[in-house]
Design an enzyme around this catalytic site. Structure first.
Site, short mmCIF file in Angstrom:
data_model
loop_
_atom_site.label_atom_id
_atom_site.label_comp_id
_atom_site.label_asym_id
_atom_site.label_seq_id
_atom_site.Cartn_x
_atom_site.Cartn_y
_atom_site.Cartn_z
CE LYS A 38 -2.51 3.52 1.45
NZ LYS A 38 -2.21 4.64 2.37
N GLY B 188 -0.43 8.51 -0.64
CA GLY B 188 -0.39 9.53 -1.69
C GLY B 188 0.82 10.44 -1.60
N GLY C 137 -4.38 11.02 -1.02
CA GLY C 137 -5.03 12.02 -0.17
C GLY C 137 -4.52 13.43 -0.39
CG ASP D 62 -3.98 2.92 4.98
OD1 ASP D 62 -2.91 2.38 4.64
OD2 ASP D 62 -4.10 4.13 5.16
CE LYS E 6 -0.97 5.23 7.25
NZ LYS E 6 -1.32 5.12 5.83
N1 ATP Z 1 0.82 7.99 15.95
C1 ATP Z 1 0.97 8.39 14.68
N2 ATP Z 1 2.07 8.03 14.00
C2 ATP Z 1 2.26 8.42 12.71
N3 ATP Z 1 1.38 9.18 12.02
C3 ATP Z 1 0.24 9.55 12.64
C4 ATP Z 1 -0.02 9.17 14.00
N4 ATP Z 1 -1.22 9.69 14.37
C5 ATP Z 1 -1.68 10.38 13.30
N5 ATP Z 1 -0.83 10.29 12.25
C6 ATP Z 1 -1.05 10.92 10.95
O1 ATP Z 1 -1.43 9.93 10.01
C7 ATP Z 1 -0.89 10.33 8.74
C8 ATP Z 1 -0.87 9.16 7.76
O2 ATP Z 1 -2.16 8.93 7.22
P1 ATP Z 1 -2.64 9.64 5.87
O3 ATP Z 1 -3.99 9.11 5.56
O4 ATP Z 1 -2.49 11.12 6.01
O5 ATP Z 1 -1.56 9.18 4.81
P2 ATP Z 1 -1.54 7.85 3.92
O6 ATP Z 1 -2.60 6.90 4.37
O7 ATP Z 1 -0.14 7.36 3.91
O8 ATP Z 1 -1.88 8.38 2.48
P3 ATP Z 1 -3.25 8.17 1.63
O9 ATP Z 1 -4.38 8.53 2.54
O10 ATP Z 1 -3.06 9.08 0.48
O11 ATP Z 1 -3.27 6.74 1.23
C9 ATP Z 1 0.46 10.87 9.10
O12 ATP Z 1 0.98 11.71 8.12
C10 ATP Z 1 0.18 11.63 10.41
O13 ATP Z 1 -0.20 12.94 10.13
MG MG Z 2 -4.71 7.47 4.47
#
Ligand code: ATP
Ligand code: MG
Length: 270
Positions: A11, A14, A46, A173, A229
């Site tokens: 996975k 973005g 995202g 996710d 996630k």
């Molecule tokens: N404990 C934590 N550890 C790491 N990141 C965290 C935590 N709590 C919140 N976050 C947030 O979660 C974000 C990751 O999720 P996000 O949905 O923004 O990105 P992604 O899932 O990688 O991308 P996309 O949604 O495009 O697939 C991090 O950038 C951070 O801001």
């Molecule tokens: Mg995400």
């Protein structure tokens, strides 16, 4: 793809796909992983969606990383994810020598979805997510299996369709965790913009078991996209996926040995 498959679900967040160099690096990582065994890629987008929404003046609402999706938002999500982000990633993978095929969850039963029920957020509030899809569990995995067997690498944008043909926005996710469980993947690798799950001091928590996973969500140390996630990892774990990692996928052409979090603990398999 059959049960006990050797398949790896990758996975990609973005954030990794926003810039050309990032896509080139990730394409190298895809090439490497696809040389080991069957690989299915799922991606989000995202950041690009946020940018496009801001350009169009559409306000953003999200809860626990799930985007509240009205008709205007859905239009942007479909255009950006299934259009630009997916095609750019497929092209970058192709340029790296990978036989990549762009799909969405709506293709030939890859992951049928239905409109999500009102969501109970980590803070206990109930939210109508709008045009958001939740996998129904009625996959027909033949397409992914055939593509993999023929040497193609499916790259799936997280858009699905319900039984009436209504398009729905699916958290990437959620889709990856669900597919990993349904395909009985041996490994789910979630690459994003942070070095895994971080604690309150910004340090990586190297290992998260089931109990800690629940606590991180309940006490708010995991918020926004990290909640989706962790819930996805829990589904994969319960579905029998043995190796689950959330890792830093930035500025690298190889996703081996990257800093991050292993999600494990006692798996409840059925
Ligand atoms: N404990 C934590 N550890 C790491 N990141 C965290 C935590 N709590 C919140 N976050 C947030 O979660 C974000 C990751 O999720 P996000 O949905 O923004 O990105 P992604 O899932 O990688 O991308 P996309 O949604 O495009 O697939 C991090 O950038 C951070 O801001
Ligand atoms: Mg995400």
């Amino acid at each position: 793809m059959t049960e006990n498959s050797t398949c790896l679900i990758l996975k990609l967040g973005g954030e990794l796909l926003k810039h050309e160099q990032g896509r080139r690096d990730i394409a190298q990582a895809i090439k490497r992983l696809s040389s080991i065994g069957p690989l299915v890629v799922v991606h989000g987008g995202g950041r690009d969606v946020d940018t496009e929404m801001a350009t169009r003046g559409i306000p953003k609402h999200a809860v626990d990383g799930l985007r509240v999706t009205d008709a205007d938002t859905l239009d942007v999500v479909v255009g950006v994810l299934a259009g630009r982000v997916n095609t750019q990633l497929v092209a970058a993978a192709g340029a790296a020598g990978v036989a990549a095929v762009g799909l969405t969850a709506a293709d030939a039963g890859v992951t049928p979805v239905q409109r999500a029920a009102p969501y109970v957020a980590a803070d206990g509030t109930m939210v109508d997510l709008g045009f958001v899809g939740q996998p129904t569990g009625d996959e027909r995995p033949e397409l992914l299996g055939r593509l993999s067997a023929a040497g193609f690498v499916p790259i799936i944008a997280s858009i699905g369709a319900d039984s009436t043909g209504q398009l729905l926005n699916v958290n990437a996710d959620t889709l990856a965790g669900h597919l990993a469980a349904r395909l009985r993947a041996f490994r789910l690798l979630i690459a994003g913009g942070t070095a895994g799950v971080l604690d309150e001091d910004g340090q990586t928590i190297t290992s998260v078991g089931e109990e800690l996973l629940e606590r991180l969500i309940a006490d708010g140390r995991a918020s926004a996209g990290m909640v989706a996630k962790l819930i996805a990892c829990r589904e994969a774990r319960r579905g029998g996926v043995r190796k689950i990692e959330i890792i830093d996928g930035t500025r690298t052409t190889s996703l081996d040995g990257r800093p991050g979090t292993t999600v494990g603990g006692s798996a409840t398999t059925d």
